[in-house]
Design a protein around this motif. Structure first.
Motif, PDB file in Angstrom:
ATOM      1  N   LEU A   1      61.898 -54.037  35.848  1.00 22.36           N
ATOM      2  CA  LEU A   1      61.489 -53.064  34.782  1.00 22.36           C
ATOM      3  C   LEU A   1      60.928 -52.307  35.972  1.00 22.36           C
ATOM      4  O   LEU A   1      60.740 -52.456  36.980  1.00 22.36           O
ATOM      5  N   VAL A   2      61.399 -51.240  35.675  1.00 19.19           N
ATOM      6  CA  VAL A   2      61.773 -50.059  36.746  1.00 19.19           C
ATOM      7  C   VAL A   2      60.672 -49.246  36.174  1.00 19.19           C
ATOM      8  O   VAL A   2      61.125 -47.969  34.832  1.00 19.19           O
ATOM      9  N   TYR A   3      59.547 -48.624  36.418  1.00 18.01           N
ATOM     10  CA  TYR A   3      58.686 -47.631  36.337  1.00 18.01           C
ATOM     11  C   TYR A   3      59.104 -46.483  37.134  1.00 18.01           C
ATOM     12  O   TYR A   3      59.090 -46.160  38.752  1.00 18.01           O
ATOM     13  N   THR A   4      59.595 -45.197  37.330  1.00 16.69           N
ATOM     14  CA  THR A   4      60.339 -43.796  37.905  1.00 16.69           C
ATOM     15  C   THR A   4      59.588 -42.227  38.081  1.00 16.69           C
ATOM     16  O   THR A   4      59.409 -42.289  36.345  1.00 16.69           O
ATOM     17  N   MET A   5      59.000 -41.705  38.617  1.00 17.06           N
ATOM     18  CA  MET A   5      58.715 -39.961  37.646  1.00 17.06           C
ATOM     19  C   MET A   5      59.915 -39.361  37.081  1.00 17.06           C
ATOM     20  O   MET A   5      60.880 -39.679  37.843  1.00 17.06           O
ATOM     21  N   VAL A   6      59.184 -38.914  36.179  1.00 19.01           N
ATOM     22  CA  VAL A   6      60.385 -37.649  36.113  1.00 19.01           C
ATOM     23  C   VAL A   6      60.891 -36.294  36.283  1.00 19.01           C
ATOM     24  O   VAL A   6      60.016 -36.091  36.946  1.00 19.01           O
ATOM     25  N   PRO A   7      61.820 -36.564  36.891  1.00 15.39           N
ATOM     26  CA  PRO A   7      62.494 -35.745  37.803  1.00 15.39           C
ATOM     27  C   PRO A   7      61.837 -34.035  37.737  1.00 15.39           C
ATOM     28  O   PRO A   7      61.780 -33.766  36.695  1.00 15.39           O
ATOM     29  N   SER A   8      61.129 -33.454  38.501  1.00 18.20           N
ATOM     30  CA  SER A   8      61.405 -32.964  38.143  1.00 18.20           C
ATOM     31  C   SER A   8      59.599 -32.207  37.989  1.00 18.20           C
ATOM     32  O   SER A   8      59.610 -30.711  37.744  1.00 18.20           O
ATOM     33  N   VAL A   9      59.196 -32.972  37.516  1.00 17.90           N
ATOM     34  CA  VAL A   9      58.124 -32.515  37.023  1.00 17.90           C
ATOM     35  C   VAL A   9      56.754 -33.176  38.243  1.00 17.90           C
ATOM     36  O   VAL A   9      57.182 -34.072  38.440  1.00 17.90           O
ATOM     37  N   ILE A  10      55.555 -31.534  38.006  1.00 19.47           N
ATOM     38  CA  ILE A  10      54.488 -32.230  39.093  1.00 19.47           C
ATOM     39  C   ILE A  10      53.798 -32.910  38.315  1.00 19.47           C
ATOM     40  O   ILE A  10      53.223 -33.127  37.895  1.00 19.47           O
ATOM     41  N   PRO A  11      53.577 -34.141  39.700  1.00 18.94           N
ATOM     42  CA  PRO A  11      52.717 -34.878  38.868  1.00 18.94           C
ATOM     43  C   PRO A  11      50.939 -34.587  39.030  1.00 18.94           C
ATOM     44  O   PRO A  11      50.112 -33.881  38.864  1.00 18.94           O
ATOM     45  N   ASN A  12      50.742 -34.530  37.618  1.00 20.75           N
ATOM     46  CA  ASN A  12      49.149 -34.792  36.873  1.00 20.75           C
ATOM     47  C   ASN A  12      48.068 -35.133  37.554  1.00 20.75           C
ATOM     48  O   ASN A  12      48.230 -36.215  36.957  1.00 20.75           O
ATOM     49  N   LYS A  13      47.397 -34.950  39.125  1.00 10.57           N
ATOM     50  CA  LYS A  13      46.359 -35.737  39.181  1.00 10.57           C
ATOM     51  C   LYS A  13      45.259 -36.263  38.824  1.00 10.57           C
ATOM     52  O   LYS A  13      43.688 -36.781  39.769  1.00 10.57           O
ATOM     53  N   THR A  14      44.380 -35.006  37.467  1.00 15.04           N
ATOM     54  CA  THR A  14      43.860 -35.253  36.774  1.00 15.04           C
ATOM     55  C   THR A  14      43.979 -35.947  35.544  1.00 15.04           C
ATOM     56  O   THR A  14      43.014 -35.464  35.045  1.00 15.04           O
ATOM     57  N   ALA A  15      45.573 -36.228  35.406  1.00 16.12           N
ATOM     58  CA  ALA A  15      45.396 -37.394  34.008  1.00 16.12           C
ATOM     59  C   ALA A  15      44.334 -38.452  33.738  1.00 16.12           C
ATOM     60  O   ALA A  15      44.472 -38.739  35.196  1.00 16.12           O
ATOM     61  N   GLN A  16      44.079 -38.413  32.717  1.00 12.36           N
ATOM     62  CA  GLN A  16      43.510 -40.068  32.027  1.00 12.36           C
ATOM     63  C   GLN A  16      44.814 -41.153  32.895  1.00 12.36           C
ATOM     64  O   GLN A  16      45.650 -40.879  32.518  1.00 12.36           O
TER      65      GLN A  16
ATOM     66  N   PHE B   1      50.344 -43.601  39.723  1.00  9.36           N
ATOM     67  CA  PHE B   1      49.069 -43.548  40.852  1.00  9.36           C
ATOM     68  C   PHE B   1      48.750 -42.290  41.261  1.00  9.36           C
ATOM     69  O   PHE B   1      48.283 -42.366  41.824  1.00  9.36           O
ATOM     70  N   ALA B   2      49.452 -41.194  39.849  1.00  9.22           N
ATOM     71  CA  ALA B   2      48.986 -39.463  40.776  1.00  9.22           C
ATOM     72  C   ALA B   2      47.937 -39.173  40.749  1.00  9.22           C
ATOM     73  O   ALA B   2      47.387 -39.177  41.382  1.00  9.22           O
ATOM     74  N   SER B   3      47.020 -39.692  39.649  1.00 10.11           N
ATOM     75  CA  SER B   3      45.522 -39.518  39.950  1.00 10.11           C
ATOM     76  C   SER B   3      44.868 -40.415  40.120  1.00 10.11           C
ATOM     77  O   SER B   3      43.271 -40.040  40.589  1.00 10.11           O
ATOM     78  N   ALA B   4      45.249 -41.635  40.921  1.00 13.06           N
ATOM     79  CA  ALA B   4      44.242 -42.852  41.394  1.00 13.06           C
ATOM     80  C   ALA B   4      43.687 -42.485  43.100  1.00 13.06           C
ATOM     81  O   ALA B   4      44.871 -42.358  44.039  1.00 13.06           O
ATOM     82  N   GLN B   5      42.078 -42.839  43.597  1.00 10.46           N
ATOM     83  CA  GLN B   5      42.369 -43.001  44.390  1.00 10.46           C
ATOM     84  C   GLN B   5      42.815 -44.124  45.264  1.00 10.46           C
ATOM     85  O   GLN B   5      42.929 -43.699  46.693  1.00 10.46           O
ATOM     86  N   GLU B   6      43.221 -44.953  44.797  1.00 11.43           N
ATOM     87  CA  GLU B   6      43.857 -46.251  45.674  1.00 11.43           C
ATOM     88  C   GLU B   6      44.524 -46.561  44.225  1.00 11.43           C
ATOM     89  O   GLU B   6      44.342 -46.902  43.028  1.00 11.43           O
ATOM     90  N   ARG B   7      45.529 -47.620  44.899  1.00 10.37           N
ATOM     91  CA  ARG B   7      46.561 -48.100  44.273  1.00 10.37           C
ATOM     92  C   ARG B   7      46.328 -49.922  43.069  1.00 10.37           C
ATOM     93  O   ARG B   7      45.473 -50.564  44.679  1.00 10.37           O
TER      94      ARG B   7
END
Length: 396
Positions: free
Chosen positions: A164-179, A217-223
């Motif tokens: 199972l693979v989790y990947t970032m959507v290409p060209s999308v800027i991660p939301n660092k404030t998202a829930q 992990f974009a909005s997390a302080q630690e993983r």
């Protein structure tokens, strides 16, 4: 096959001589009786087992060889066949034949059928359930390869069987404030699975285990992930974002490293084995330690502090590489691993005090093959109830 013919000296000598000759040349089998042909087939299988598997160091080979020689009392011609190479074969033949005869005798008494048992108790495989943040459950065992879901800036894909693979959507800027949304992957008894987390960290889950983790992990302080059961981690290093594995009363903090954690509640211990890098094990009230490669932190969950031991880390991750490896392990510990992988229940008839074993066998072997190796020591025997998925172990 008549049990009495096993005791026929001339047939034993004839078939064993042919088995020896087959090492170096083709042998004419036309003069063999049906019983002798069947015996030859069984001995070939036993010989193959003795060559294929690491020897289980729990029996006296010399004693078993002496016992075999006394039974056969070979002639001078036959004695020439007994070279050093054949001593282990002969001992294995004596021991394993006792297991085969036991199974033959009990097949009629209990309704046990070896071919049925092998079919019903095949080894585990790639099986898991993924639960998304919205509660949707996906059977990864049945799902087709390809995209399974999309959550915010993450695409979830089953890239191939067992991964199972989790990947970032290409060209999308991660939301660092998202829930932060959490997903959970669970393997049943008889299951295993690999998941590639959104930061590139790879995790291999053993049977009867679960891993809870953020879909991003974009909005997390630690993983931070939560583990129940056993898993092997290869953690990607990220500056200023450490990786943490949480368990009940026990955390492992890393920056970038590879390690194995065994955390089954019914085992009564938590073991963290470090292959590369560095980790800090925080056992809360039981103290904390920093490990270097080749060390294992062992915590008895019933009480006591952390013990740090130097180990062969390859043994700790043998399951991930497809093997069972045991080093002076007690039978109860071995059978817990077997229960999880073959999805069975074990019943013990006896105390089994001092039943320690060392050995190695592939996790792709059938249950009966593994049990036969343990029974080959001559100290125990077993019965299988196919309908109840139950193995009964008895002391000899």
């Amino acid at each position: 096959m008549d049990k009495n013919y096993f005791e026929n000296q001339s047939q034993w000598e004839k078939v064993l001589a042919i088995l020896h000759q087959e090492q170096n040349q083709q042998v004419d089998h036309t003069d063999l009786s049906p019983e002798e042909r069947e015996l030859l087939t069984e001995l070939r299988h036993i010989k193959a087992l003795s060559e294929s598997y690491t020897e289980i160091h729990d029996f006296n080979t010399d004693a078993k060889w002496h016992e075999l020689r006394l039974q056969l009392q070979p002639s001078k011609t036959i004695k020439k066949l007994w070279d050093v190479k054949w001593i282990k074969y002969a001992a294995a033949i004596l021991i394993l034949l006792s297991s085969l005869i036991y199974l033959k005798v009990h097949r009629d008494k209990t309704g046990f059928n070896t071919s049925t048992a092998q079919k019903d108790f095949r080894p585990g495989g790639n099986k898991a359930i993924l639960t998304l943040a919205n509660g949707r459950r996906i059977s990864l065992t049945d799902a087709q390869n390809g995209q399974l879901s999309k959550e915010s800036d993450i695409i979830i894909t089953k890239s191939k069987d067992g991964q199972l693979v989790y990947t970032m959507v290409p060209s999308v800027i991660p939301n660092k404030t998202a829930q932060i949304n959490f997903n959970t992957i669970e393997t049943p008894k008889g299951g295993q699975y690999q998941v590639n987390l959104p930061d590139g960290t790879k995790v291999w889950l053993n049977a009867s285990s679960s891993l809870k983790f953020p879909s991003s992990f974009a909005s997390a302080q630690e993983r931070t992930v939560t583990l129940d059961g056993e898993a092997y981690f290869e953690v990607v290093h990220l500056n200023n974002k450490p990786f943490k594995v949480k368990m009940k009363g026990y955390d492992v903090k890393v920056l970038g490293t590879s390690f194995n954690i065994s955390n089954y509640e019914d085992d009564g211990f938590i073991a963290t084995s470090l292959l590369t890098g560095s980790v800090m094990v925080d056992a809360k009230k039981n103290g904390d330690v920093v490990l270097v490669p080749g060390q294992q932190a062992y915590l008895d969950t019933k009480g006591g502090g952390i013990q740090v031991n130097t180990i062969d880390v390859n043994n700790a991750v043998a399951w991930k590489n497809g093997d069972f490896v045991f080093e002076k392990a007690h039978l109860f510990s071995i059978m817990k691993k077997i229960e999880r992988w073959y999805n069975i229940h074990v019943v013990y008839e006896g105390s089994f005090k001092g039943f320690n074993y060392s050995g190695q066998v592939s996790r792709q072997q059938s249950l009966i093959t593994v049990l036969d190796m343990l029974a080959a020591t001559g100290r125990m025997k077993y019965k299988i109830n196919v309908e109840r998925k139950e193995v009964i172990l008895m002391e000899n």
